[in-house]
Design a protein around this motif. Structure first.
Motif, PDB file in Angstrom:
ATOM      1  N   CYS A  90       0.522  -1.381  -0.091  1.00 51.80           N
ATOM      2  CA  CYS A  90      -0.074   0.271  -0.154  1.00 51.80           C
ATOM      3  C   CYS A  90       0.706   1.347  -0.387  1.00 51.80           C
ATOM      4  CB  CYS A  90      -0.860   0.328   0.989  1.00 51.80           C
ATOM      5  SG  CYS A  90      -2.260  -1.151   1.128  1.00 51.80           S
ATOM      6  N   LYS A  91       1.810   0.991   0.740  1.00 52.45           N
ATOM      7  CA  LYS A  91       3.316   2.551   0.375  1.00 52.45           C
ATOM      8  C   LYS A  91       3.361   2.822  -0.427  1.00 52.45           C
ATOM      9  CE  LYS A  91       6.692   4.030   3.203  1.00 52.45           C
ATOM     10  NZ  LYS A  91       8.158   4.098   2.150  1.00 52.45           N
ATOM     11  N   LYS A  92       3.877   1.159  -1.027  1.00 52.34           N
ATOM     12  CA  LYS A  92       4.664   1.773  -2.463  1.00 52.34           C
ATOM     13  C   LYS A  92       3.185   1.962  -3.435  1.00 52.34           C
ATOM     14  CE  LYS A  92       8.029   1.646  -5.870  1.00 52.34           C
ATOM     15  NZ  LYS A  92       8.842   2.160  -4.986  1.00 52.34           N
ATOM     16  N   CYS A  93       2.398   1.600  -2.955  1.00 51.36           N
ATOM     17  CA  CYS A  93       0.940   1.907  -4.172  1.00 51.36           C
ATOM     18  C   CYS A  93       0.853   3.983  -4.052  1.00 51.36           C
ATOM     19  CB  CYS A  93      -0.100   1.621  -4.162  1.00 51.36           C
ATOM     20  SG  CYS A  93      -0.778   0.282  -4.739  1.00 51.36           S
ATOM     21  N   LYS A  94       1.050   4.004  -2.977  1.00 51.74           N
ATOM     22  CA  LYS A  94       0.672   5.394  -2.557  1.00 51.74           C
ATOM     23  C   LYS A  94       1.808   6.258  -2.966  1.00 51.74           C
ATOM     24  CE  LYS A  94       0.987   9.035   0.902  1.00 51.74           C
ATOM     25  NZ  LYS A  94      -0.610   9.970   0.329  1.00 51.74           N
ATOM     26  N   GLU A  95       3.176   6.364  -3.212  1.00 52.86           N
ATOM     27  CA  GLU A  95       4.108   6.885  -3.849  1.00 52.86           C
ATOM     28  C   GLU A  95       3.954   6.958  -5.005  1.00 52.86           C
ATOM     29  OE1 GLU A  95       7.593   4.679  -2.296  1.00 52.86           O
ATOM     30  OE2 GLU A  95       7.301   4.721  -0.051  1.00 52.86           O
ATOM     31  N   LEU A  96       3.047   5.645  -5.698  1.00 53.36           N
ATOM     32  CA  LEU A  96       3.608   5.693  -7.348  1.00 53.36           C
ATOM     33  C   LEU A  96       2.715   6.319  -8.197  1.00 53.36           C
ATOM     34  CD1 LEU A  96       4.189   2.031  -7.721  1.00 53.36           C
ATOM     35  CD2 LEU A  96       5.492   3.254  -8.225  1.00 53.36           C
ATOM     36  N   GLY A  97       0.903   6.850  -7.010  1.00 56.23           N
ATOM     37  CA  GLY A  97      -0.092   7.574  -7.645  1.00 56.23           C
ATOM     38  C   GLY A  97      -1.029   6.336  -7.881  1.00 56.23           C
ATOM     39  N   ILE A  98      -1.716   5.397  -7.309  1.00 56.48           N
ATOM     40  CA  ILE A  98      -2.061   4.611  -7.351  1.00 56.48           C
ATOM     41  C   ILE A  98      -3.165   5.098  -6.577  1.00 56.48           C
ATOM     42  CG2 ILE A  98      -3.121   2.127  -7.083  1.00 56.48           C
ATOM     43  CD1 ILE A  98      -0.990   2.422  -9.384  1.00 56.48           C
ATOM     44  N   ASP A  99      -5.672   4.740  -7.232  1.00 57.23           N
ATOM     45  CA  ASP A  99      -5.975   5.617  -6.150  1.00 57.23           C
ATOM     46  C   ASP A  99      -6.496   4.392  -5.567  1.00 57.23           C
ATOM     47  OD1 ASP A  99      -5.468   8.174  -7.699  1.00 57.23           O
ATOM     48  OD2 ASP A  99      -6.159   7.168  -9.315  1.00 57.23           O
ATOM     49  N   GLY A 100      -6.419   2.411  -5.926  1.00 55.38           N
ATOM     50  CA  GLY A 100      -6.739   2.370  -4.831  1.00 55.38           C
ATOM     51  C   GLY A 100      -6.371   0.945  -6.054  1.00 55.38           C
ATOM     52  N   LEU A 101      -7.201  -0.398  -4.984  1.00 55.25           N
ATOM     53  CA  LEU A 101      -6.778  -1.329  -4.947  1.00 55.25           C
ATOM     54  C   LEU A 101      -8.701  -2.418  -5.609  1.00 55.25           C
ATOM     55  CD1 LEU A 101      -4.439  -2.758  -2.725  1.00 55.25           C
ATOM     56  CD2 LEU A 101      -3.904  -1.976  -5.151  1.00 55.25           C
ATOM     57  N   ILE A 102      -8.367  -3.873  -6.242  1.00 49.64           N
ATOM     58  CA  ILE A 102      -9.798  -4.232  -6.448  1.00 49.64           C
ATOM     59  C   ILE A 102      -9.115  -5.787  -6.140  1.00 49.64           C
ATOM     60  CG2 ILE A 102     -10.852  -5.855  -7.692  1.00 49.64           C
ATOM     61  CD1 ILE A 102     -11.407  -3.285  -9.554  1.00 49.64           C
ATOM     62  N   ILE A 103      -9.064  -6.784  -5.008  1.00 51.12           N
ATOM     63  CA  ILE A 103      -8.134  -8.238  -4.389  1.00 51.12           C
ATOM     64  C   ILE A 103      -9.767  -9.199  -4.340  1.00 51.12           C
ATOM     65  CG2 ILE A 103      -7.034  -8.662  -2.597  1.00 51.12           C
ATOM     66  CD1 ILE A 103      -5.991  -5.877  -2.230  1.00 51.12           C
ATOM     67  N   PRO A 104     -10.437  -9.450  -5.533  1.00 48.11           N
ATOM     68  CA  PRO A 104     -11.159 -10.739  -5.414  1.00 48.11           C
ATOM     69  C   PRO A 104     -11.382 -11.468  -3.878  1.00 48.11           C
ATOM     70  CG  PRO A 104     -10.982 -10.050  -7.211  1.00 48.11           C
ATOM     71  CD  PRO A 104      -9.605  -9.633  -6.891  1.00 48.11           C
ATOM     72  N   ASP A 105     -10.100 -11.666  -4.615  1.00 46.36           N
ATOM     73  CA  ASP A 105     -10.397 -12.970  -2.880  1.00 46.36           C
ATOM     74  C   ASP A 105     -10.017 -12.933  -1.712  1.00 46.36           C
ATOM     75  OD1 ASP A 105      -7.341 -12.552  -3.560  1.00 46.36           O
ATOM     76  OD2 ASP A 105      -7.344 -14.229  -3.211  1.00 46.36           O
ATOM     77  N   LEU A 106     -10.174 -11.244  -1.276  1.00 47.93           N
ATOM     78  CA  LEU A 106     -10.060 -10.419   0.126  1.00 47.93           C
ATOM     79  C   LEU A 106     -11.259 -10.541   0.687  1.00 47.93           C
ATOM     80  CD1 LEU A 106      -8.267  -9.470   2.374  1.00 47.93           C
ATOM     81  CD2 LEU A 106      -8.340  -7.042   1.356  1.00 47.93           C
ATOM     82  N   PRO A 107     -11.485 -11.409   1.704  1.00 51.07           N
ATOM     83  CA  PRO A 107     -12.968 -11.661   2.033  1.00 51.07           C
ATOM     84  C   PRO A 107     -13.776 -10.108   2.804  1.00 51.07           C
ATOM     85  CG  PRO A 107     -12.089 -13.601   2.787  1.00 51.07           C
ATOM     86  CD  PRO A 107     -10.574 -12.638   2.294  1.00 51.07           C
ATOM     87  N   VAL A 108     -14.536  -9.134   2.628  1.00 48.02           N
ATOM     88  CA  VAL A 108     -14.783  -8.091   2.700  1.00 48.02           C
ATOM     89  C   VAL A 108     -14.667  -7.728   4.718  1.00 48.02           C
ATOM     90  CG1 VAL A 108     -17.337  -8.473   3.895  1.00 48.02           C
ATOM     91  CG2 VAL A 108     -16.152  -6.262   3.164  1.00 48.02           C
ATOM     92  N   ASP A 109     -14.586  -8.873   5.759  1.00 43.38           N
ATOM     93  CA  ASP A 109     -14.841  -8.748   6.729  1.00 43.38           C
ATOM     94  C   ASP A 109     -13.636  -8.667   7.164  1.00 43.38           C
ATOM     95  OD1 ASP A 109     -14.529 -11.601   6.477  1.00 43.38           O
ATOM     96  OD2 ASP A 109     -15.790 -12.481   7.749  1.00 43.38           O
ATOM     97  N   VAL A 110     -12.230  -9.435   6.752  1.00 43.06           N
ATOM     98  CA  VAL A 110     -10.875  -9.599   6.602  1.00 43.06           C
ATOM     99  C   VAL A 110     -10.228  -8.674   6.725  1.00 43.06           C
ATOM    100  CG1 VAL A 110      -8.440 -11.164   5.988  1.00 43.06           C
ATOM    101  CG2 VAL A 110     -11.007 -12.037   6.716  1.00 43.06           C
TER     102      VAL A 110
END
Length: 254
Positions: free
Chosen positions: A110-130
């Motif tokens: 996430c830190k690297k994403c912020k540094e690069l200017g990425i705005d969001g992630l889509i992670i299909p297999d990450l359960p919402v409660d986790v």
């Protein structure tokens, strides 16, 4: 304000395009992003290839396999994206599976994403409660939006839970199948679109899976803020290469 939120606030129907990083060729990633923005795409999903992409149909699975053989990795993608914000201003979202991100280290990712200017992630297999219990604070720390998927089988209770912890858009999967282009939407899907639209959710919806042409884009955006095209675009660049993007985009939003 996050670029995704800014884009969602615009008075227009949005076209988001998914492509697989490092496909058809390892060095096509940045060229694809720049060409998509130049040709009027509103948001871009950068697919991080994974060896077992469960939510993806054969077209995207094959592109992921090819990209991995080309040498695409998380580190290579991050290197390619260095300086991307010097030339690209539209929202960029990384779509990938949890395992490579976990192996990298979720906070480091996430830190690297912020540094690069990425705005969001889509992670299909990450359960919402986790996500809610273990990772939401990290995403918020780095200003990233996590986009959740819902399907026709997702319960209203679950949808409202997802809506309550989301701060961007909800990825509305048009059917319970894997990704892939369809010729159109039937009565069952239309009823599903209408049902979600009538729930009064705080987050707008963007429809994906089965969008492949102007007809399906128009159908989907009748019920949602925007639509996502993946497989049809991957097929196009497989056949024509990344320099022919203008014709594809024009055919969708003509």
């Amino acid at each position: 304000m996050n670029r995704i939120v800014e884009k969602l606030n615009e008075d227009k129907k949005l076209l988001s395009i998914y492509f697989t990083a490092g496909y058809p060729n390892i060095d096509d990633t940045v060229v694809t992003i720049k060409n998509l923005e130049t040709n009027g795409v509103d948001m871009i999903e950068i697919g991080l290839p994974f060896s077992d992409p469960l939510a993806d149909g054969p077209t995207i699975q094959d592109s992921s396999t090819a990209a991995l053989k080309n040498g695409m990795t998380t580190e290579v993608l991050f290197t390619q994206l260095e300086g991307i914000r010097e030339t690209v201003s539209i929202p960029l979202i990384i779509m990938g599976y949890f395992n490579p991100m976990f192996q990298y280290g979720m906070e480091a990712f996430c830190k690297k994403c912020k540094e690069l200017g990425i705005d969001g992630l889509i992670i299909p297999d990450l359960p919402v409660d986790v996500y809610h219990n273990e990772y939401q604070a990290i995403f918020e720390k780095y200003g990233l939006i996590n986009v959740f998927l819902i399907t026709p089988q997702t319960s209203d209770e679950r949808i409202r839970y997802i809506d309550s912890i989301s701060n961007g858009f909800i990825y509305m999967v048009s059917s319970a199948s894997t990704t892939g282009a369809k010729s159109g939407f039937g009565d069952e899907q239309t009823a599903y679109f209408e049902r979600i639209g009538n729930m009064g959710l705080k987050n707008p919806q963007v429809i994906g899976f089965g969008i492949s042409n102007n007809e399906t884009f128009t159908q989907a955006t009748k019920y949602a803020k925007g639509a996502i095209i993946g497989s049809a675009f991957v097929k196009h660049v497989t056949k024509h290469g990344v320099k022919s993007i203008n014709g594809f985009v024009d055919s969708i939003i003509k």
